[in-house]
Structures are given as C-alpha cells and as structure tokens.
Enzyme design. Structure first.
Site, mmCIF file in Angstrom:
data_model
loop_
_atom_site.group_PDB
_atom_site.id
_atom_site.type_symbol
_atom_site.label_atom_id
_atom_site.label_comp_id
_atom_site.label_asym_id
_atom_site.label_seq_id
_atom_site.Cartn_x
_atom_site.Cartn_y
_atom_site.Cartn_z
ATOM 1 N N ARG A 165 -3.892 2.220 3.889
ATOM 2 C CA ARG A 165 -3.559 1.596 2.591
ATOM 3 C C ARG A 165 -4.724 1.705 1.603
ATOM 4 O O ARG A 165 -4.985 0.779 0.842
ATOM 5 C CB ARG A 165 -3.157 0.129 2.777
ATOM 6 C CG ARG A 165 -1.997 -0.120 3.691
ATOM 7 C CD ARG A 165 -0.700 0.553 3.209
ATOM 8 N NE ARG A 165 0.340 0.337 4.199
ATOM 9 C CZ ARG A 165 0.579 1.161 5.212
ATOM 10 N NH1 ARG A 165 -0.150 2.275 5.360
ATOM 11 N NH2 ARG A 165 1.535 0.915 6.073
ATOM 12 N N GLU A 215 -2.623 -6.676 0.940
ATOM 13 C CA GLU A 215 -2.297 -5.283 0.629
ATOM 14 C C GLU A 215 -1.933 -5.179 -0.849
ATOM 15 O O GLU A 215 -2.139 -4.151 -1.487
ATOM 16 C CB GLU A 215 -1.120 -4.840 1.504
ATOM 17 C CG GLU A 215 -0.644 -3.441 1.255
ATOM 18 C CD GLU A 215 0.458 -3.015 2.211
ATOM 19 O OE1 GLU A 215 1.337 -2.265 1.758
ATOM 20 O OE2 GLU A 215 0.450 -3.418 3.386
ATOM 21 N N SER A 219 5.264 -6.104 2.103
ATOM 22 C CA SER A 219 4.172 -6.639 2.929
ATOM 23 C C SER A 219 3.021 -7.095 2.035
ATOM 24 O O SER A 219 2.453 -6.291 1.299
ATOM 25 C CB SER A 219 3.674 -5.574 3.910
ATOM 26 O OG SER A 219 4.693 -5.206 4.801
#
Length: 331
Positions: A157, A325, A229
């Site tokens: 990520r 995230e 998420s």
C-alpha cells in the site's frame, strides 16, 4: 466554497475553497502555466481512500483523463495505457471482457486508475504493482516524466508517489502488461470455496465470485459511507508472532518472502471487541472490522476519534501499532 460531498466515499460534508477538473495532460499543463497551483492544493481520484477531517483551504484537483489504449500485443500478452481518471472497476471489467488476465482479483475496489498506482492497491493475493509496467506523470513545473515500475518504490500500500516530496507529481496515465494465457490466483480468502458453486472456472465467473465475496463483507458506500479497509495489516518480525502465539495460539498470519509475517488487523480489532461498535455517528462495520463507517452525519473528526480509539485498543492488547490505509486530509 465547493462541496466535496460527492467526491469522498465516506460521505463527509466538507468544502474546498476551489475545485478544478482537467481532461487531458494539456489542460493540466495549462492550469499549471496559469498559476492555479500556487495556492495549497490537493489532487484526488475517486475520493475512495480519503478522510477529510475538516474543510480544505485551497484547490482540490481531479483528473478526468479517460481512455484505454492497446499499445502492444502478441499471442501471450497485451500492453495497455489507461487514463488516470478511468474508474478502476470499469477497467477491470474491460480486461475481463477482453480475456486479459491479471486484474480480476481486484474487482470492485473503488477509486480510479491513477490512484491505484499511487496506493498500490491489492486484494486476494494480487497487487497492482505486479501488473504495472510504467507510470506517466506531470510535475508542478509542467514537466512530463515516465517512471518505470522499478522506479516507483512499490511496497505494501505504498509508493514514492505517496511521499510528501512528490505531492506535486500528478499521475496522468498508467501502463499495464496483462496475460492472454490462463493465469489465476485462487489461494486466498474463500475464493476456491465459492468457486465450487460453479461448473467451470472462467474470468467472468472469477470476477463475479470476487464481487460476491466483497459485497458480502463490505458495505456499499452509496448506502453507508466508508473508504473500504481503513487500516493496513501490520507486518511484524517472526519473533513478534511467536511471542503473540503464546497468548493467542489461534492468531492468523500470512508468511512473507522476507521471513516476516502479516497479521490481519481486522482479526485483532475483532478480538478487542470493536466489531459492530459505534462511537457517536461513526462505527466499526459489523461484518468486517477493518472497515469504519459513517452511520449518518459523521464528521471527519468523528471517524478519526474512532480510529484513534481502535488503534489504542489494539496497541494495548497486542503491542502492535496499526496504521490507517486511508489518507487523512487536514489532520
């Protein structure tokens, strides 16, 4: 002031001083030449990985560069160049329709193609970095540069495009190499189990299975505001895992090639009792603890307060820091 309500999937009612879209590299360069970016600015995609904590005092830029172009093709693979403003899942659907393998496990991930290359999106054993060959950009001086994939600093990520020093580097096109030969990634989550319901395995069927799995776990942002998420799964040394296994023998984990392990943040949040719990108008989703939701009328500060409380619980119970995230704007 310009409302950003329709430009963030959390459904946070925040405002920007100014909002500007561009549909080509030339339009972006014109904006730069006119001095539009001399004030504070923020470049967004579909707003599916953002949490606005407060109003944005500056210019919000959004790419509407479209187009999916085949640049090279042979019997085994195809190279495609895709505009940063193309909706990611539309691109996945296009690939599946054309029999191109690679993106199908990333079905239904919200956002746009440009942001996929910035964030290195991933799901069900696939990361977009493994499909990207290069990323085309324009910087704040109007200069174009093409980054080869090995120059992008891809990690979990993460990419160099997320670094503060590259805030003024704008992704305009992303180039991918996709397989025309049958190539599936099935050993993640409940994919194989769900595929047993079908008589055969095809790209459209696998895409449908991925979509069904995601829809069963994740709330629709159009119904309940969220950014998918919210937290990244932490990566820890094996020694840390072994210490945790003494107290939590059933702790799930995934082996990484470098000897470290990834622990599902959702499992730890669930173990802390947060699944389905609310803090004011923000809540932890009752089916997937990685997801924070806006139950209606939440401010960005409400979601941030919930995030901080969840992180504190995980830190206290497991001695692990979990990190968002989602990109926090205005914190």
């Amino acid at each position: 002031m310009y409302s950003l309500l329709s430009h963030n999937t959390f459904g946070i009612d925040v405002y920007a001083e100014r909002f500007q879209e561009y549909a080509s590299v030339e339009e972006l360069k014109t904006l730069i030449a006119q001095g539009a970016l001399t004030t504070p600015f923020l470049h967004i995609g579909g707003g599916s990985n953002l949490l606005f904590v407060k109003d944005y005092e500056g210019l919000v830029l959004h790419s509407r560069i479209e187009g999916i172009e085949v640049t090279e093709e042979d019997e085994r693979s195809v190279a495609v160049r895709v505009g940063a403003g193309v909706v990611w899942d539309d691109f996945v659907g296009y690939c599946v329709e054309h029999g191109w393998y690679g993106t199908e496990n990333l079905s239904l991930i919200p956002g746009e193609v440009g942001a996929s290359a910035v964030q290195n999106i991933g799901a069900y054993g696939v990361e977009v970095k493994d499909l990207i060959t290069s990323v085309e950009t324009v910087n704040i001086h109007g200069e174009e540069r093409v980054y080869a994939v090995d120059e992008c600093g891809y990690a979990y990520r993460d990419s160099i495009f997320k670094r503060p020093e590259n805030k003024s580097v704008f992704v305009t096109y992303v180039c991918f190499r996709l397989s025309k030969e049958e190539r599936y990634t099935l050993d993640y989550g409940t994919i194989r189990q769900e595929l047993e319901k079908y008589p055969e395995l095809t790209l459209p069927i696998l895409r449908k299975v991925i979509i069904d799995i995601r829809e069963s776990k994740l709330p629709d942002p159009k119904v309940m505001g969220n950014a998918g998420s919210f937290f990244m799964n932490p990566i820890v040394p094996r020694e840390k895992l072994e210490a945790l296994q003494q107290e939590f023998p059933r702790i799930p984990f995934y082996e990484l090639n470098d000897g470290r392990v990834k622990i599902p943040a959702g499992w730890m949040i669930d173990q802390c009792g947060w699944k389905g719990k609310a803090l004011g108008p923000a809540a932890v989703h009752d089916k997937q603890a990685l997801v924070l939701v806006n139950r209606g009328g939440a401010k960005g500060s409400d979601v941030l307060a919930l995030s901080d409380a969840v992180r504190a619980s995980v830190r206290a119970k497991f001695g692990i820091d979990i990190h968002p995230e989602v990109n926090l704007v205005g914190k």
